[in-house]
Design a protein around this motif. Structure first.
Motif: not given
Length: 171
Positions: A19-21, A23-24, A29, A75, A78-79, A81
């Motif tokens: 998870l890529d936090g 990005f949010l 994002g 979404f 990207y979230l 990765q």
């Protein structure tokens, strides 16, 4: 830049998704979250009416549902990765084209939805829902337009050579 441009390139094809936090909290994002929420409002408001009796609303349903699903797919890509795992795909270009097409088709959906709203509708709740769907379609269209701007800048690399950054990012 594009989400994840500054994050470590640790995701390899064999590693599990992470998870890529951050990005949010990136512009793209945040815009994708807004598009998912607004798109959900558009198609659910139309779905709650007698839309099947009016051909125009079929188009609005198609556009809003189609881009809602694809936005959720992008979404999650990207979230999790996954754009880093599948770096051979030109993600900045793909996202820019996606956002541009979504903007254009949402313009047609918004205009169609707004033009089809009849104030003399015999079902007041249908009128209210269709009018609200028109408003949210307009706001959704704007968010896709703004995303097109940001994804165009990311694709262009903010003045750097996009081809060079693709190669050096994955060397």
């Amino acid at each position: 830049g594009l989400p994840g441009a500054a994050r470590a390139r640790s995701a390899s094809p064999g590693s599990p998704p992470a998870l890529d936090g951050s990005f949010l909290f990136s512009p793209l994002g945040g815009l994708m979250v807004a598009q998912a929420v607004l798109g959900l409002l558009v198609w659910s408001l139309i779905a709650a009416t007698t839309y099947h009796l009016h051909a125009a609303y079929g188009w609005v349903m198609f556009v809003s549902l189609f881009f809602w699903i694809l936005t959720l797919v992008f979404f999650m890509t990207y979230l999790l990765q996954l754009d880093q795992k599948y770096y051979m795909i030109p993600w900045p270009l793909v996202l820019m084209i996606y956002n541009a097409v979504a903007t254009v088709l949402y313009i047609t959906a918004f205009v169609t939805c707004a033009a089809a709203v009849q104030p003399t509708s015999w079902r007041q709740w249908d009128y209210n829902r269709r009018a609200a769907a028109s408003f949210f379609a307009c706001v959704t269209m704007i968010t896709y337009g703004v995303s097109t701007f940001f994804s165009f800048r990311a694709w262009k690399g903010l003045g750097s050579n996009a081809a060079t950054s693709q190669v050096t990012d994955h060397a």
